[in-house]
Motif scaffolding. Structure first.
Motif, PDB file in Angstrom:
ATOM      1  N   LYS A   1       0.820  -1.209   0.000  1.00 50.45           N
ATOM      2  CA  LYS A   1       0.000   0.000   0.000  1.00 50.45           C
ATOM      3  C   LYS A   1       0.858   1.264   0.000  1.00 50.45           C
ATOM      4  N   GLN A   2       2.067   1.177   0.522  1.00 52.23           N
ATOM      5  CA  GLN A   2       2.984   2.313   0.516  1.00 52.23           C
ATOM      6  C   GLN A   2       4.276   1.967  -0.236  1.00 52.23           C
ATOM      7  N   LEU A   3       4.935   0.895   0.174  1.00 51.84           N
ATOM      8  CA  LEU A   3       6.107   0.389  -0.540  1.00 51.84           C
ATOM      9  C   LEU A   3       5.600  -0.573  -1.597  1.00 51.84           C
ATOM     10  N   ARG A   4       5.696  -0.195  -2.852  1.00 46.86           N
ATOM     11  CA  ARG A   4       5.031  -0.974  -3.899  1.00 46.86           C
ATOM     12  C   ARG A   4       5.838  -0.933  -5.190  1.00 46.86           C
ATOM     13  N   PRO A   5       5.656  -1.922  -6.057  1.00 46.10           N
ATOM     14  CA  PRO A   5       6.185  -1.815  -7.418  1.00 46.10           C
ATOM     15  C   PRO A   5       5.542  -0.626  -8.138  1.00 46.10           C
ATOM     16  N   ALA A   6       6.311   0.053  -8.965  1.00 42.88           N
ATOM     17  CA  ALA A   6       5.797   1.234  -9.651  1.00 42.88           C
ATOM     18  C   ALA A   6       4.570   0.912 -10.499  1.00 42.88           C
ATOM     19  N   ALA A   7       4.467  -0.328 -10.986  1.00 37.27           N
ATOM     20  CA  ALA A   7       3.328  -0.698 -11.837  1.00 37.27           C
ATOM     21  C   ALA A   7       2.014  -0.752 -11.073  1.00 37.27           C
ATOM     22  N   LEU A   8       2.064  -0.865  -9.730  1.00 37.41           N
ATOM     23  CA  LEU A   8       0.833  -1.002  -8.943  1.00 37.41           C
ATOM     24  C   LEU A   8       0.376   0.363  -8.442  1.00 37.41           C
ATOM     25  N   GLY A   9       0.092   1.233  -9.353  1.00 37.20           N
ATOM     26  CA  GLY A   9      -0.460   2.533  -9.042  1.00 37.20           C
ATOM     27  C   GLY A   9       0.265   3.643  -9.797  1.00 37.20           C
TER      28      GLY A   9
ATOM     29  N   ASP B   1      14.221  -7.222   8.115  1.00 33.99           N
ATOM     30  CA  ASP B   1      13.520  -6.059   8.678  1.00 33.99           C
ATOM     31  C   ASP B   1      14.187  -4.768   8.210  1.00 33.99           C
ATOM     32  N   ASP B   2      15.510  -4.731   8.270  1.00 30.44           N
ATOM     33  CA  ASP B   2      16.246  -3.530   7.872  1.00 30.44           C
ATOM     34  C   ASP B   2      16.120  -3.264   6.373  1.00 30.44           C
ATOM     35  N   VAL B   3      16.144  -4.327   5.576  1.00 32.25           N
ATOM     36  CA  VAL B   3      15.981  -4.164   4.128  1.00 32.25           C
ATOM     37  C   VAL B   3      14.653  -3.485   3.819  1.00 32.25           C
ATOM     38  N   LEU B   4      13.583  -3.944   4.460  1.00 33.17           N
ATOM     39  CA  LEU B   4      12.265  -3.360   4.212  1.00 33.17           C
ATOM     40  C   LEU B   4      12.207  -1.914   4.677  1.00 33.17           C
ATOM     41  N   GLN B   5      12.799  -1.620   5.816  1.00 37.37           N
ATOM     42  CA  GLN B   5      12.785  -0.251   6.316  1.00 37.37           C
ATOM     43  C   GLN B   5      13.519   0.701   5.373  1.00 37.37           C
ATOM     44  N   VAL B   6      14.683   0.290   4.870  1.00 39.65           N
ATOM     45  CA  VAL B   6      15.434   1.139   3.941  1.00 39.65           C
ATOM     46  C   VAL B   6      14.677   1.281   2.619  1.00 39.65           C
ATOM     47  N   ALA B   7      14.106   0.182   2.121  1.00 36.98           N
ATOM     48  CA  ALA B   7      13.333   0.250   0.881  1.00 36.98           C
ATOM     49  C   ALA B   7      12.137   1.182   1.037  1.00 36.98           C
ATOM     50  N   TYR B   8      11.504   1.123   2.204  1.00 31.72           N
ATOM     51  CA  TYR B   8      10.360   2.002   2.455  1.00 31.72           C
ATOM     52  C   TYR B   8      10.808   3.462   2.403  1.00 31.72           C
ATOM     53  N   ALA B   9      11.917   3.768   3.049  1.00 33.78           N
ATOM     54  CA  ALA B   9      12.403   5.150   3.068  1.00 33.78           C
ATOM     55  C   ALA B   9      12.715   5.652   1.660  1.00 33.78           C
ATOM     56  N   ARG B  10      13.183   4.778   0.792  1.00 36.43           N
ATOM     57  CA  ARG B  10      13.567   5.201  -0.556  1.00 36.43           C
ATOM     58  C   ARG B  10      12.395   5.245  -1.528  1.00 36.43           C
ATOM     59  N   TYR B  11      11.489   4.288  -1.423  1.00 34.42           N
ATOM     60  CA  TYR B  11      10.556   4.076  -2.523  1.00 34.42           C
ATOM     61  C   TYR B  11       9.078   4.112  -2.158  1.00 34.42           C
TER      62      TYR B  11
ATOM     63  N   SER C   1      21.114  -5.620  -1.384  1.00 32.99           N
ATOM     64  CA  SER C   1      22.575  -5.685  -1.491  1.00 32.99           C
ATOM     65  C   SER C   1      23.229  -4.600  -0.646  1.00 32.99           C
ATOM     66  N   ASP C   2      22.678  -3.398  -0.662  1.00 35.70           N
ATOM     67  CA  ASP C   2      23.235  -2.300   0.132  1.00 35.70           C
ATOM     68  C   ASP C   2      23.215  -2.635   1.621  1.00 35.70           C
ATOM     69  N   VAL C   3      22.085  -3.170   2.097  1.00 29.65           N
ATOM     70  CA  VAL C   3      21.961  -3.476   3.517  1.00 29.65           C
ATOM     71  C   VAL C   3      22.878  -4.634   3.894  1.00 29.65           C
ATOM     72  N   ALA C   4      22.966  -5.639   3.023  1.00 30.85           N
ATOM     73  CA  ALA C   4      23.808  -6.801   3.303  1.00 30.85           C
ATOM     74  C   ALA C   4      25.291  -6.474   3.186  1.00 30.85           C
ATOM     75  N   GLY C   5      25.615  -5.435   2.411  1.00 28.70           N
ATOM     76  CA  GLY C   5      27.024  -5.094   2.218  1.00 28.70           C
ATOM     77  C   GLY C   5      27.733  -6.000   1.247  1.00 28.70           C
ATOM     78  N   VAL C   6      26.981  -6.813   0.504  1.00 29.46           N
ATOM     79  CA  VAL C   6      27.536  -7.690  -0.526  1.00 29.46           C
ATOM     80  C   VAL C   6      26.598  -7.655  -1.723  1.00 29.46           C
ATOM     81  N   ASP C   7      27.129  -7.946  -2.886  1.00 32.76           N
ATOM     82  CA  ASP C   7      26.329  -7.961  -4.103  1.00 32.76           C
ATOM     83  C   ASP C   7      25.495  -9.247  -4.146  1.00 32.76           C
TER      84      ASP C   7
END
Length: 614
Positions: free
Chosen positions: A308-316, A428-438, A454-460
């Motif tokens: 509803k907030q963090l979503r793929p661009a195609a869904l709205g 949990d951290d991945v979702l929080q960072v993704a929410y802040a960005r997108y 990848s950014d949160v994990a520090g590895v590709d």
């Protein structure tokens, strides 16, 4: 399930609570005149809602009305217009206006130059699902997409709804705010998107309000019938809500409703500030079923953030007449499916064993689906519109569920991030960072959520995602199991010297005393023997077998036995030679290793938290 807390309160009280805790309503900016609907239930036992809409048309000579063909969260063109009847139009003075169907879900109205027109129609409401409508003598359940015609010009404008209750009904409940005029059972949606996203129920519900961190919530039950345990369920829903607040750190809404229909059906559908749920009124009396329902509650609430907030661009924003394709449903639905039962456990409701059983079930479902080796989960997401909601007898062989595989990917991704960061970060951290960005209007594009991980994990993690999401390679569980100190329990029979029971792998069903083949999974003895869906099994080795005695007859054979089946296929008698196999062991049940290392024990505790006492 013996906890008691809270009290049931009438719906007007919870509305007052919502208004008090949400604060004063900001003054409305200048906006176009609203479309105003009145919904009546003159004879609810006939399953009809009668709707009158007053539409501002501003003197245009003709306008087109549109009904949505699908509803967000359920990715299938459902042709809601098929339930609409008797569309008519008139001026506000009563002069009839010409109405003509212009497409399958549109109507053209000749306005005669009027500023406003009245449109009346009826909707047949007897489809018991969270994405459709149901009206009967006891209650009404309305979703926006299958109920309300709107102007097809797509210009944003308010939509007001007034519910006229049927005789014997006392309340209407929705997450929509009250309409500005303040009349009872009248609500305002800021635009059509909000109207579609706000289910309405009417009847005699029982409401359990609670506040978490000052934000009002309520569990609203329809059909308790003296059976459903309202206080306990409300207390557990509150605990789930508190745990989700702990994960995200904030609520993305001002208030939230859990609309729970106790109608002997199942399912849930997310909305921005509410969810519509279905289950049996007996669910609270069965531990397994109750935990599954709580998992659905948790799943749908998690969607308030994730989709509803963090979503793929195609869904709205949505085009309600056409499909919205995305390869990312594995993320918004699959990761939400991973967190559903996990949050129930972290909230202290389920035991560690119960949670591992739930996760094992998701892994088992994936690993016993032949289609996982045929369809990548990204393709399953894109094809949801034509495959997921339209399964057939061969779907298990050719498709994979983005819910199921996405949940298992969530488990493995969580472990991968924890391992890469030495336990300092998690999914949990991945979702929080993704929410802040997108989150918000933009949404994320394919690859952007993966880059956050990848950014949160520090590895590709690019190659990891390519294998998990865009290929049909088997998922690798080894690293996750080693990090948490888990293993898959052995499914070997206790007596290894005894011959295994016979197994064909067919799905069967009884139909009027006939034994019919209902499914033929790939890689099974039944598939190798040439069985087809629809075949009637008549005899084994010239001895008739009845539908009621099928299981008992199979018990008389062992793996490796060769037999001849007599079947009827479209009234033609055929013989099929088969060799019984051995049922594959159920080797996907997770359990802690017997002697975990101190690090593994610490990792498991950090992941699962305390849970409920055994």
């Amino acid at each position: 399930m013996g906890r008691r807390s809270g009290h049931a309160l009438p719906a007007p009280w919870v509305l007052i609570l919502f208004l008090h805790l949400a604060g004063p309503t900001a003054p409305l900016a200048q906006s176009p005149d609203p479309i105003s609907y009145t919904v009546r239930f003159a004879a609810p036992a006939t399953h009809y809602a009668e709707i009158e809409a007053v539409l501002p048309v501003d003197g245009r000579p003709a306008v087109e009305l549109m009904m949505a063909a699908w509803t967000p969260g359920s990715y299938l063109i459902r042709e809601y217009a098929r339930h609409v009847e008797a569309v008519s139009a008139a001026t506000l003075g009563g002069r009839p206006l010409a109405v003509a169907k212009s497409s399958k879900n549109r109507w053209r109205v000749e306005t005669g130059g009027a500023d406003r027109i009245a449109v009346a129609y009826r909707v047949y409401c007897r489809e018991m699902s969270v994405r459709t409508n149901w009206v009967e003598a006891d209650f009404a359940m309305l979703n926006g997409a299958p109920t309300f015609l709107t102007l097809a010009d797509a210009a944003p404008r308010p939509h007001d709804v007034r519910i006229e209750l049927a005789g014997g009904w006392t309340e209407s409940v929705t997450a929509l705010p009250p309409a500005p005029h303040g009349r009872p059972h009248s609500y305002r949606a800021a635009d059509f998107d909000t109207l579609v996203d706000s289910p309405i129920i009417a009847g005699n519900p029982t409401t359990y309000p609670f506040a978490v961190d000052g934000t009002p919530h309520a569990l609203v039950n329809v059909g308790e019938g003296g059976v459903w345990d309202g206080p306990t369920s409300a207390a557990d829903v509150e605990r789930i809500t508190r745990e989700q607040l702990r994960i995200w750190g904030f609520f993305p809404y001002d208030r939230y409703l859990f609309l729970n229909m106790l109608v002997e059906a199942g399912g849930g559908l997310e909305h921005r500030d509410s969810t519509l749920l279905m289950t049996s009124r007996w669910t609270t009396r069965d531990r397994r079923r109750y935990l599954r329902w709580l998992g659905t509650v948790s799943h749908e609430l998690f969607h308030a953030w994730n989709v509803k907030q963090l979503r793929p661009a195609a869904l709205g924003p949505f085009d309600y007449e056409r499909e919205a394709y995305t390869p990312s449903l594995w993320m918004v639905e699959g990761l939400t499916s991973y967190y559903g039962p996990l949050v129930v456990h972290r909230a202290g409701i389920s035991t560690r064993e119960e949670y591992l059983e739930a996760l094992s079930g998701q892994i088992q479902a994936l690993q016993t689906t032949p289609g996982r080796l045929v369809q990548p989960v990204a393709d399953a997401s894109h094809d949801a519109w034509i495959k997921f909601y339209r399964p057939n007898e061969n779907s298990r062989n050719t498709t994979v569920s983005y819910y199921t595989k996405g949940a298992v990917i969530g488990f493995l991704l969580d472990a991968r991030v924890r391992e890469a960061t030495g336990g300092r970060r998690s999914l949990d951290d991945v979702l929080q960072v993704a929410y802040a960005r997108y989150s918000g209007d933009r949404g994320f594009r394919p690859g952007e959520f993966e880059a956050v991980a990848s950014d949160v994990a520090g590895v590709d993690l690019g190659d990891w995602f390519d294998r998990a999401i865009r290929s049909t390679e088997e998922l690798d569980y080894r690293a996750a199991l080693d990090w948490f100190g888990l293993e898959f329990a052995s499914g070997s029979p206790a007596d290894k010297d005894a011959a295994a029971p016979a197994w064909l792998g067919l799905g069967t069903r009884a139909d009027g005393g006939r034994l019919l083949v209902a499914g033929v999974p790939r890689g099974t003895p039944g598939h190798e023997a040439g069985f087809n869906v629809g075949d009637e099994i008549i005899a084994i080795d010239d001895y008739r077998v009845a539908a009621a005695g099928w299981r008992q007859r199979l018990d008389l054979y062992r793996a490796g036995d060769e037999v001849a089946f007599l079947i009827a296929r479209r009234e033609r008698l055929l013989r099929l030679d088969a060799r019984f196999g051995e049922r594959p062991p159920e080797g996907w049940r997770l359990q802690p290793v017997e002697s975990p290392s101190p690090a593994q024990a610490e990792h498991l505790d950090a992941w699962l938290g305390r849970g409920a006492a055994p």
